[in-house]
Structures are given as structure tokens and as C-alpha cells.
Motif scaffolding. Sequence first.
Motif, PDB file in Angstrom:
ATOM      1  N   GLY A 151      33.294  48.054  27.532  1.00  0.00           N
ATOM      2  CA  GLY A 151      34.047  48.261  26.402  1.00  0.00           C
ATOM      3  C   GLY A 151      32.827  48.458  25.064  1.00  0.00           C
ATOM      4  N   GLY A 152      33.431  48.602  24.272  1.00  0.00           N
ATOM      5  CA  GLY A 152      32.555  48.747  22.342  1.00  0.00           C
ATOM      6  C   GLY A 152      31.547  47.918  22.367  1.00  0.00           C
ATOM      7  N   ILE A 153      32.032  46.345  22.844  1.00  0.00           N
ATOM      8  CA  ILE A 153      30.598  44.880  22.826  1.00  0.00           C
ATOM      9  C   ILE A 153      30.304  45.023  23.921  1.00  0.00           C
ATOM     10  N   GLY A 154      30.683  44.747  25.024  1.00  0.00           N
ATOM     11  CA  GLY A 154      29.853  45.257  26.415  1.00  0.00           C
ATOM     12  C   GLY A 154      28.620  46.318  26.380  1.00  0.00           C
ATOM     13  N   LEU A 155      28.233  47.510  26.384  1.00  0.00           N
ATOM     14  CA  LEU A 155      28.101  48.658  26.082  1.00  0.00           C
ATOM     15  C   LEU A 155      26.331  48.182  25.380  1.00  0.00           C
ATOM     16  N   ILE A 156      27.114  47.517  24.422  1.00  0.00           N
ATOM     17  CA  ILE A 156      25.624  47.048  23.132  1.00  0.00           C
ATOM     18  C   ILE A 156      25.373  45.414  23.591  1.00  0.00           C
ATOM     19  N   ALA A 157      25.867  44.630  23.986  1.00  0.00           N
ATOM     20  CA  ALA A 157      25.409  43.968  24.575  1.00  0.00           C
ATOM     21  C   ALA A 157      24.564  44.119  25.923  1.00  0.00           C
ATOM     22  N   CYS A 158      24.650  44.841  26.502  1.00  0.00           N
ATOM     23  CA  CYS A 158      24.386  45.134  28.455  1.00  0.00           C
ATOM     24  C   CYS A 158      23.107  45.470  27.580  1.00  0.00           C
ATOM     25  N   GLN A 159      22.824  46.599  26.519  1.00  0.00           N
ATOM     26  CA  GLN A 159      22.087  47.591  26.497  1.00  0.00           C
ATOM     27  C   GLN A 159      20.823  46.465  25.706  1.00  0.00           C
ATOM     28  N   TRP A 160      21.041  45.564  24.750  1.00  0.00           N
ATOM     29  CA  TRP A 160      20.391  44.565  23.986  1.00  0.00           C
ATOM     30  C   TRP A 160      19.729  43.362  25.203  1.00  0.00           C
ATOM     31  N   ALA A 161      21.093  42.879  25.643  1.00  0.00           N
ATOM     32  CA  ALA A 161      20.072  41.176  26.637  1.00  0.00           C
ATOM     33  C   ALA A 161      19.272  42.420  27.568  1.00  0.00           C
ATOM     34  N   LYS A 162      19.520  43.138  27.724  1.00  0.00           N
ATOM     35  CA  LYS A 162      18.494  43.756  29.160  1.00  0.00           C
ATOM     36  C   LYS A 162      17.137  44.186  28.299  1.00  0.00           C
ATOM     37  N   ARG A 163      17.150  44.717  26.456  1.00  0.00           N
ATOM     38  CA  ARG A 163      15.823  44.856  26.384  1.00  0.00           C
ATOM     39  C   ARG A 163      15.617  43.057  26.527  1.00  0.00           C
ATOM     40  N   LEU A 164      16.065  42.211  25.354  1.00  0.00           N
ATOM     41  CA  LEU A 164      15.602  40.687  25.773  1.00  0.00           C
ATOM     42  C   LEU A 164      15.086  40.148  27.373  1.00  0.00           C
ATOM     43  N   GLY A 165      15.475  41.053  27.627  1.00  0.00           N
ATOM     44  CA  GLY A 165      14.558  40.897  29.495  1.00  0.00           C
ATOM     45  C   GLY A 165      15.406  40.296  30.017  1.00  0.00           C
ATOM     46  N   ALA A 166      17.263  40.435  30.058  1.00  0.00           N
ATOM     47  CA  ALA A 166      17.966  38.909  30.611  1.00  0.00           C
ATOM     48  C   ALA A 166      18.096  39.391  31.483  1.00  0.00           C
ATOM     49  N   THR A 167      18.833  38.707  32.610  1.00  0.00           N
ATOM     50  CA  THR A 167      19.477  39.421  33.936  1.00  0.00           C
ATOM     51  C   THR A 167      21.125  39.098  33.157  1.00  0.00           C
ATOM     52  N   VAL A 168      21.455  40.876  33.648  1.00  0.00           N
ATOM     53  CA  VAL A 168      22.942  40.937  33.084  1.00  0.00           C
ATOM     54  C   VAL A 168      23.953  41.075  34.151  1.00  0.00           C
ATOM     55  N   ILE A 169      24.644  40.454  34.180  1.00  0.00           N
ATOM     56  CA  ILE A 169      26.072  40.558  35.155  1.00  0.00           C
ATOM     57  C   ILE A 169      27.489  41.613  33.901  1.00  0.00           C
ATOM     58  N   GLY A 170      27.893  41.969  34.450  1.00  0.00           N
ATOM     59  CA  GLY A 170      29.505  42.792  33.498  1.00  0.00           C
ATOM     60  C   GLY A 170      30.078  42.360  34.738  1.00  0.00           C
ATOM     61  N   THR A 171      31.909  42.385  34.470  1.00  0.00           N
ATOM     62  CA  THR A 171      32.620  42.429  35.101  1.00  0.00           C
ATOM     63  C   THR A 171      33.055  43.556  34.400  1.00  0.00           C
ATOM     64  N   VAL A 172      34.080  45.349  34.953  1.00  0.00           N
ATOM     65  CA  VAL A 172      34.533  46.415  34.447  1.00  0.00           C
ATOM     66  C   VAL A 172      35.890  45.945  35.071  1.00  0.00           C
ATOM     67  N   GLY A 173      36.853  46.565  34.845  1.00  0.00           N
ATOM     68  CA  GLY A 173      37.754  47.041  35.656  1.00  0.00           C
ATOM     69  C   GLY A 173      38.334  49.104  36.600  1.00  0.00           C
ATOM     70  N   SER A 174      37.374  49.411  37.022  1.00  0.00           N
ATOM     71  CA  SER A 174      37.387  50.559  37.026  1.00  0.00           C
ATOM     72  C   SER A 174      35.554  51.355  37.795  1.00  0.00           C
ATOM     73  N   LYS A 175      35.737  52.204  38.367  1.00  0.00           N
ATOM     74  CA  LYS A 175      34.402  52.659  39.348  1.00  0.00           C
ATOM     75  C   LYS A 175      33.762  53.291  37.927  1.00  0.00           C
ATOM     76  N   ASP A 176      34.569  53.942  37.392  1.00  0.00           N
ATOM     77  CA  ASP A 176      33.822  54.669  36.231  1.00  0.00           C
ATOM     78  C   ASP A 176      32.661  53.732  34.777  1.00  0.00           C
ATOM     79  N   LYS A 177      34.319  53.043  35.061  1.00  0.00           N
ATOM     80  CA  LYS A 177      33.531  51.993  33.750  1.00  0.00           C
ATOM     81  C   LYS A 177      32.110  50.847  34.386  1.00  0.00           C
ATOM     82  N   GLY A 178      31.889  50.850  35.462  1.00  0.00           N
ATOM     83  CA  GLY A 178      31.156  50.617  36.746  1.00  0.00           C
ATOM     84  C   GLY A 178      29.844  51.281  36.165  1.00  0.00           C
ATOM     85  N   GLU A 179      30.046  53.204  36.941  1.00  0.00           N
ATOM     86  CA  GLU A 179      28.722  53.159  36.310  1.00  0.00           C
ATOM     87  C   GLU A 179      28.051  53.481  34.648  1.00  0.00           C
ATOM     88  N   LEU A 180      29.061  53.656  33.893  1.00  0.00           N
ATOM     89  CA  LEU A 180      29.079  52.951  32.525  1.00  0.00           C
ATOM     90  C   LEU A 180      27.779  52.135  32.696  1.00  0.00           C
TER      91      LEU A 180
END
Length: 325
Positions: A151-180
Amino acid sequence: MVAAVRVHKVGGPEVLTYEEVDVPAPGPGQIRIAQASCGINFIDTYFRSGLYPSPVGLPFIAGNEGAGTVTAVGPDVTDIKVGDKVAYVVALGSYAAERLLPAARVVKVPDGIDLAQAGGIMLKGMTVCYLLRRTFKVGPEHTILIHAAAGGIGLIACQWAKRLGATVIGTVGSKDKGELAKANGCDHVIYYRDEDFPARVKEITGGALCDVVYDGVGKSTFPASLDCIKPLGMFVSFGNASGSIEAFNINLLQAKGSLFATRPTLNHYAATRADLDGLANELFEVVKSGAVKIPIQTRYALKDAQQAHIDLEARATTGTSILVP
């Protein structure tokens, strides 16, 4: 008279009415801007539906963020001038070609940030900033779960958290969203429609679970989210895309591991001018550096605000969407 999208009665997307409104000259402490873009956010649907009461009553102009160029300033405004490029998050009024704003609540958009982009990143971007940097300070030692990772916040949060060095787990509703989500820093993707997400979190972490869960979904992910958090961890509920979390016995937090739970809002984290500038500057810095990319995924004409809300509530959008006056 300028084009705007108003709500005369609360309800579904059909109550968004495209019409013309008058925008007067700015008064003391105010500026007038010609808008380049108006951000689209889930909170807009909460005001439209009546879930959140309008602070100005009915009718109201929808929308809570945007960016544009200053066309006039009030008599006592000294730090902003005509021609400045500014962005903001202010409750209601953004779905319009032009508008008045309190000068104290806008920030100047630096070189290197496009105005169209700025209008769609302020609310989501500053929200991610306080979630990861203030509510729970994420670092390399942390494993985090982000619901709606595409989602809008999710994509930003994944990038930012990864930049901070965290291990990031995310939930999504479809394969396309998973790849994104994976392309934007998510280490492990869980397909919540097909998988038991607490069981998958336990599997991914080897039973260690997460330090923090960021949940903008709400009703459909609670209380299962608590089963993803290690003892003394934190549950951060910052939205309710699937409906509000109902009242629960606070003893549940003790039973799940003496957990902390909070329901933060940007209004409080950006209440002072110093806090607003701090969040905005930190956001602009990570975007300008390229560490966090926030492309505009979907652009709608202002007159198509109804369709934008239909798509948003159907979870048919990913990333950041804007209305263009």
C-alpha cells in the motif's frame, strides 16, 4: 471560482461532488496556493464516510494533503512569499485547484522534490517517519511486520525500514503486490488471503517473532497481530482500512507477553513547528538521497475523485496516488 470536490452529506464515494467554490484573499496568517497535486489517502475516506467527524461541519472540501505554488500571502506572513513551492498536511480542504492555508502549517518544498510528488508523499511519508523513527525506533537488531506492505504507506515503510537495517516481513493480498513489496525492501512476504500470517511469522522468525507490528488494516488483522509479537514488543495501530478495532480486554496484552500497544496520529507527532519541520526535513532527505523512492503510481483528474475512492477502498491501488487539478 475554482474547481473543488465537496461533501454535502457523508456516505460512499458517490457523495464526492465536483463543483466550483470561491476562494477569498488570504487573511492574517494565511496563504493562498495554486495546487499542483492533491494526495489521496485512506483517511480521506474516513471523513467522507463519517467515521471521522468533519472539524468544519458540512459541507466540506475533501482531502488532507497537497502541494502547490504560493499565489498570495496574508498581511502578517513574513517567512513565505509569492512563488514559493510548499506542501502540507492539514485536515480537509485539499481536493481543490486553489485553496487557503495557515502559513504555520506548510513546509517549503526543496529543490529535487517534484511538486506533483510532494503533494502525495507528505501524509504517508511523515507518517512512516514517525512510526519508524519516533513511535518505535527501528534499527538493525529488529524484525518488524508491516501489514498491507504494497500500500501507499507500506511501500514507503518497507524501503525506509530496510534502509535502517531491519528485517522486514510484509503481508499482501496478491502475487503482484508481493513482488512489488519485495522490490521495495520487504524480505519476507506473507499472502494473508491464503496463509495464516501469525503461523508464517513464527516460521520465518524461527519462533522468535517480531519486535513491532505496524498495522494500518485494523479489524481484520486484530487480535491475530498480537500473536506475531515477542514479549515486551509493540503493537502499533495507525489505521483501520478494514474497520476499527473493537474494544478489547487490556489483560490480553499481558497474556500475549506484556505487550505495548499504541494508536498514534500524525497530528500529535507534528503538533509543534519544530516537530513538523523535523519530520518533513527527514522525509525530504531520504527521498532526495534516493534511499526511499516514492513514485506516483496513479494519477486521477480532480473530477474523478469518486473513482479514486472506489479504487482505494477496493484495494485496487498500490503505492501513491494523486488527484491533479
